[in-house]
Motif scaffolding. Sequence first.
Motif, PDB file in Angstrom:
ATOM      1  N   LYS A 124     -35.770   9.034   6.373  1.00  0.00           N
ATOM      2  CA  LYS A 124     -34.875   9.867   6.403  1.00  0.00           C
ATOM      3  C   LYS A 124     -35.245  10.894   5.177  1.00  0.00           C
ATOM      4  O   LYS A 124     -35.576  10.236   3.952  1.00  0.00           O
ATOM      5  CB  LYS A 124     -33.626   9.388   6.124  1.00  0.00           C
ATOM      6  N   VAL A 125     -34.704  12.086   5.081  1.00  0.00           N
ATOM      7  CA  VAL A 125     -35.011  13.137   3.840  1.00  0.00           C
ATOM      8  C   VAL A 125     -33.533  13.406   3.453  1.00  0.00           C
ATOM      9  O   VAL A 125     -32.975  14.007   4.355  1.00  0.00           O
ATOM     10  CB  VAL A 125     -35.951  14.208   4.059  1.00  0.00           C
ATOM     11  N   GLU A 178     -26.157   6.773  -4.543  1.00  0.00           N
ATOM     12  CA  GLU A 178     -24.879   5.885  -5.153  1.00  0.00           C
ATOM     13  C   GLU A 178     -23.521   6.619  -4.745  1.00  0.00           C
ATOM     14  O   GLU A 178     -22.443   6.045  -5.008  1.00  0.00           O
ATOM     15  CB  GLU A 178     -24.856   5.825  -6.569  1.00  0.00           C
ATOM     16  N   ILE A 232     -22.736   8.865  -1.768  1.00  0.00           N
ATOM     17  CA  ILE A 232     -22.915   9.449  -0.252  1.00  0.00           C
ATOM     18  C   ILE A 232     -21.552  10.001   0.061  1.00  0.00           C
ATOM     19  O   ILE A 232     -20.436   8.876  -0.059  1.00  0.00           O
ATOM     20  CB  ILE A 232     -23.314   8.227   0.483  1.00  0.00           C
ATOM     21  N   PHE A 250     -18.842  10.779   2.591  1.00  0.00           N
ATOM     22  CA  PHE A 250     -18.130  10.540   3.923  1.00  0.00           C
ATOM     23  C   PHE A 250     -17.221  11.489   4.612  1.00  0.00           C
ATOM     24  O   PHE A 250     -16.229  11.910   3.543  1.00  0.00           O
ATOM     25  CB  PHE A 250     -17.807   8.957   3.867  1.00  0.00           C
ATOM     26  N   VAL A 254     -21.247   9.340   7.579  1.00  0.00           N
ATOM     27  CA  VAL A 254     -21.748  10.176   6.348  1.00  0.00           C
ATOM     28  C   VAL A 254     -21.707  11.780   6.755  1.00  0.00           C
ATOM     29  O   VAL A 254     -21.822  12.322   7.757  1.00  0.00           O
ATOM     30  CB  VAL A 254     -23.451   9.919   6.443  1.00  0.00           C
ATOM     31  N   VAL A 268     -36.808   9.988  -0.097  1.00  0.00           N
ATOM     32  CA  VAL A 268     -37.246   9.758   1.193  1.00  0.00           C
ATOM     33  C   VAL A 268     -36.686   7.954   1.278  1.00  0.00           C
ATOM     34  O   VAL A 268     -36.905   7.323   0.265  1.00  0.00           O
ATOM     35  CB  VAL A 268     -38.613   9.696   1.200  1.00  0.00           C
ATOM     36  N   THR A 269     -36.026   7.719   2.314  1.00  0.00           N
ATOM     37  CA  THR A 269     -35.433   6.290   2.539  1.00  0.00           C
ATOM     38  C   THR A 269     -35.568   5.942   3.676  1.00  0.00           C
ATOM     39  O   THR A 269     -35.477   6.820   5.000  1.00  0.00           O
ATOM     40  CB  THR A 269     -34.462   6.544   1.878  1.00  0.00           C
ATOM     41  N   SER A 270     -35.600   4.801   4.075  1.00  0.00           N
ATOM     42  CA  SER A 270     -35.092   4.237   5.301  1.00  0.00           C
ATOM     43  C   SER A 270     -33.716   3.343   5.281  1.00  0.00           C
ATOM     44  O   SER A 270     -33.559   2.951   6.403  1.00  0.00           O
ATOM     45  CB  SER A 270     -36.332   2.965   5.465  1.00  0.00           C
ATOM     46  N   PHE A 271     -33.091   3.730   4.440  1.00  0.00           N
ATOM     47  CA  PHE A 271     -31.942   3.006   4.344  1.00  0.00           C
ATOM     48  C   PHE A 271     -31.150   3.682   5.370  1.00  0.00           C
ATOM     49  O   PHE A 271     -31.074   4.826   5.705  1.00  0.00           O
ATOM     50  CB  PHE A 271     -31.137   3.134   2.814  1.00  0.00           C
ATOM     51  N   ASP A 272     -30.134   2.871   6.043  1.00  0.00           N
ATOM     52  CA  ASP A 272     -28.809   3.433   6.738  1.00  0.00           C
ATOM     53  C   ASP A 272     -27.829   3.986   5.742  1.00  0.00           C
ATOM     54  O   ASP A 272     -27.254   3.150   4.812  1.00  0.00           O
ATOM     55  CB  ASP A 272     -28.448   2.368   7.459  1.00  0.00           C
ATOM     56  N   LEU A 273     -27.701   5.310   5.790  1.00  0.00           N
ATOM     57  CA  LEU A 273     -27.005   5.746   4.636  1.00  0.00           C
ATOM     58  C   LEU A 273     -25.443   5.346   4.446  1.00  0.00           C
ATOM     59  O   LEU A 273     -24.863   5.428   3.792  1.00  0.00           O
ATOM     60  CB  LEU A 273     -27.129   7.382   4.686  1.00  0.00           C
ATOM     61  N   GLU A 274     -25.041   4.846   5.740  1.00  0.00           N
ATOM     62  CA  GLU A 274     -23.778   4.003   5.691  1.00  0.00           C
ATOM     63  C   GLU A 274     -23.667   2.923   5.320  1.00  0.00           C
ATOM     64  O   GLU A 274     -22.429   2.267   4.883  1.00  0.00           O
ATOM     65  CB  GLU A 274     -23.302   4.262   7.346  1.00  0.00           C
ATOM     66  N   ILE A 283     -25.759   1.517   2.266  1.00  0.00           N
ATOM     67  CA  ILE A 283     -26.721   1.150   1.082  1.00  0.00           C
ATOM     68  C   ILE A 283     -26.693   0.007   0.256  1.00  0.00           C
ATOM     69  O   ILE A 283     -25.423  -0.274   0.243  1.00  0.00           O
ATOM     70  CB  ILE A 283     -26.432   2.529   0.146  1.00  0.00           C
ATOM     71  N   PHE A 291     -26.542  -2.335  -2.571  1.00  0.00           N
ATOM     72  CA  PHE A 291     -26.472  -2.292  -3.912  1.00  0.00           C
ATOM     73  C   PHE A 291     -26.723  -3.620  -4.814  1.00  0.00           C
ATOM     74  O   PHE A 291     -26.622  -4.555  -4.080  1.00  0.00           O
ATOM     75  CB  PHE A 291     -24.854  -1.922  -4.553  1.00  0.00           C
ATOM     76  N   VAL A 313     -28.268   1.272  -6.662  1.00  0.00           N
ATOM     77  CA  VAL A 313     -28.943   1.092  -5.356  1.00  0.00           C
ATOM     78  C   VAL A 313     -29.908   0.159  -5.621  1.00  0.00           C
ATOM     79  O   VAL A 313     -30.829   0.159  -6.300  1.00  0.00           O
ATOM     80  CB  VAL A 313     -29.310   2.468  -4.929  1.00  0.00           C
TER      81      VAL A 313
END
Lengths: 469, 469
Positions: free
Chosen positions: A180-181, A187, A189, A191, A197, B181-187, B189, B191, B197
């Motif tokens: 994802k970009v 910290e 995000i 909603f 999101v 750039v991340t592979s996290f599910d943004l919903e 994250i 901590f 993070v």
Amino acid sequence: MFKRVKSIKELYDKYVIYLNQSILIEGWLKNRRCQKKMVFLDLNDGTSLDDLQIVYRIDDFNNIVNEIKNNLQIGISLQIKGYLVKSKTEEQKIEILAKEIIILGKNYSDYPIQTKKHSKAFLRQNAHLRLRTKLFGAIFRIRSTVYYAVNDFFRKEAFFNIATPIITTSDGEGAGELFKVTSFDLEKIPFDQNKKVDYKKDFFGQKTFLTVTGQLEAEAFATSLRKVYTFGPVFRAENSNTPRHISEFWMIEVEEAFCDLQKIINLAQKLLQQIIKYCLKNNIEDFLFLEKNGEFNLISRLEKIAFLEKIKQIDYKEAIKILINNQDLFENKPFFGSDLFNEHEKFLTEIYFQEPIFIINWPRNIKAFYMKDNSDHQTVAAMDLLVPKVGELIGGSQREEKLEVLINKMKEFNIAYEELEWYLDLRRFGSCIHSGFGVGFERLLIFLTGLDNVKDVIAFPRTPGNAFF
Amino acid sequence: MFKRVKSIKELYDKYVIYLNQSILIEGWLKNRRCQKKMVFLDLNDGTSLDDLQIVYRIDDFNNIVNEIKNNLQIGISLQIKGYLVKSKTEEQKIEILAKEIIILGKNYSDYPIQTKKHSKAFLRQNAHLRLRTKLFGAIFRIRSTVYYAVNDFFRKEAFFNIATPIITTSDGEGAGELFKVTSFDLEKIPFDQNKKVDYKKDFFGQKTFLTVTGQLEAEAFATSLRKVYTFGPVFRAENSNTPRHISEFWMIEVEEAFCDLQKIINLAQKLLQQIIKYCLKNNIEDFLFLEKNGEFNLISRLEKIAFLEKIKQIDYKEAIKILINNQDLFENKPFFGSDLFNEHEKFLTEIYFQEPIFIINWPRNIKAFYMKDNSDHQTVAAMDLLVPKVGELIGGSQREEKLEVLINKMKEFNIAYEELEWYLDLRRFGSCIHSGFGVGFERLLIFLTGLDNVKDVIAFPRTPGNAFF
């Protein structure tokens, strides 16, 4: 008075015009050998596989001999002023009789790269310094030549180079995990009301990824400029740590309009053969070094492939039959309808056929939605090229050019076709048959250099847990 | 019986060998004109600026004339079988007398691109179809030629092409906003205990970005292989929507060891001049079209620059004096120590000098940490090349090669030097003077094509709020 030479490669290429002259040259000290009265230094600047021998008589440097001797450590950079002569030994053509040795850059601590052989794992940890070794010098000089050979091939074949986007909203073929970009502060995000999101607030106003392929955009180009190719980075967020996988790699993608599967197969063969010929011709010293230090029959293996008249083609069906007849050899049991595993690919190309082989007409269900259905409605007009050392090197297909067929297939394959209206437009307005293929650049380099690990043919590999340098 | 011709370009280039023969050719219908007894079709396949004229006598197609006439809409794809003859008119060299016209791909609805002139904004919204217009055909054929010219130049100058990473942990020069750039599910994250993070759980085990420059890695290559260049995408997450900014663009970055500022300036001039000569020679029709439809003196402007003996150099100090003397012209008031705004750059190169100009020796405080301090301790050995139409086109410098000086400067500039140990190693082991520069590829194309907006020289531009296609 001292004529500056541009590089050590330049000196070797044109040594006749510098012979018996006073020259000035720079480089890094790769080795040194002291005899009673003489010292021999091996100098290199990475432009050439062969080091340049510098000779000095200890007597001539008497007043500074200790200082120089103590400071001439492997890895330092030097400027040499001296007299170029023919060498008396057989090992090298030329050598420099040093008049002056200037240390440009010393070592501040012990240089990690010594003349002994380091493990590839150690060198990967020192990726910024491994470039200074003979092995990685050879690899990256070859990589540069192959890069040029690719561009030169396509220029001569009248293909246009194009750039397709790296940041994308589509997940391409639905193949492979995506990075994802985002510009969000992770910290904080934002909603929306539904506790999803709120991508509307992100930089691009929607969810974006790193591309896994530029093919769909390349099709837009091909249906405009006829013959096009991309050459750039693509990404896979797959958590697999194998010698064949990296998270960021370069890919060549080709797309041609008014062109069917057989024509694109011919093009793929020609590309591969031209690359082999070009780089063997331009980097033969590097290949001889790789052969001596790795795969013993590398050059003859490549040459044989370069001059094959026509690379064999077999149907997927036939390939599966052969695999089933040899199924005791495999961990993953082959069956009709299954994709091929690397062990299957290698068996076919290395053991059974012992040469490169195109496998064509694959089951439609294991291939991407855009591939053209054959009239049997079970297979698609797709091809994979398998080669020794690598397995699958090139994958391509004829694309579905019929609007209704494509829409139906997208529905069947659960592709969000509403988001690909622009892609459908290519079939909606003046559609035509077209075909293309992709080549993983690092896999190509594995095939060409005989190395075992894609991490050694890209300078700073990205893999799970590793984005160093 | 009908000889298939590879492309319309091929036909124009080698029409002598096809003349008075039966040929078969494909393309898209770009225009049609009906006379009482004759119909004229303009066919193109994007390989050539000039359309190919297809002529048919209505009598010959009598039985199907209505069907054909109704379906011959702009945008459809056709296969033409016919007889190639010299044209009687002056407008085109050759034309085809059609024997058979086969519609390969019809239009399913009204084709958005008509023969009338569309606004560039409209065409940007239809980026997948604008590639089919004469203007964008010319632009992307030129882009491909420039791409080749760059690679060809560096090959001949014995530079190695290298690939530097796109995904990176460093923020480069501290210049410019970065995409994450991340592979996290943004919903979801993860901590850590400190409510930060937990990047250890992300794909690479740390915070990663899209690169803004490959320079630091290119320096590792240059201190190994001597002369190297990159050619690939870089990214800026800046929220600015101007004709000069895109979030994803291509950059050429050059790095050479044992090389000072003046040598790299000479190289930059040679690169620019060779590119101009190469693309004017290879795409003159496209340039004539751009000149006719845009900048009226485009070609002579470029030619003049291509043959300049030596591009003028002035000190930053001198440039600022000139600007201060003309400060009434500027929104942003120039002062010693300030960076130049685009209005300043354009004034200097377009109005004051009326030619390209290198500005050298910039204040150290407004330039990157790695640039080499001059002996005045106030300026650095940096250069910017300003050119008409664009302003800053190339930026470069000699790099600081001294370990202690570099560490001190990194501290002074608040660069996390602990994370750049590998970069310091390049000064720790056999350091040497080295220099390099970067060229924004789309800015180069603006300069070459005379267009006004970088969004029109990259096929699918990424800008704030827009990652379509």
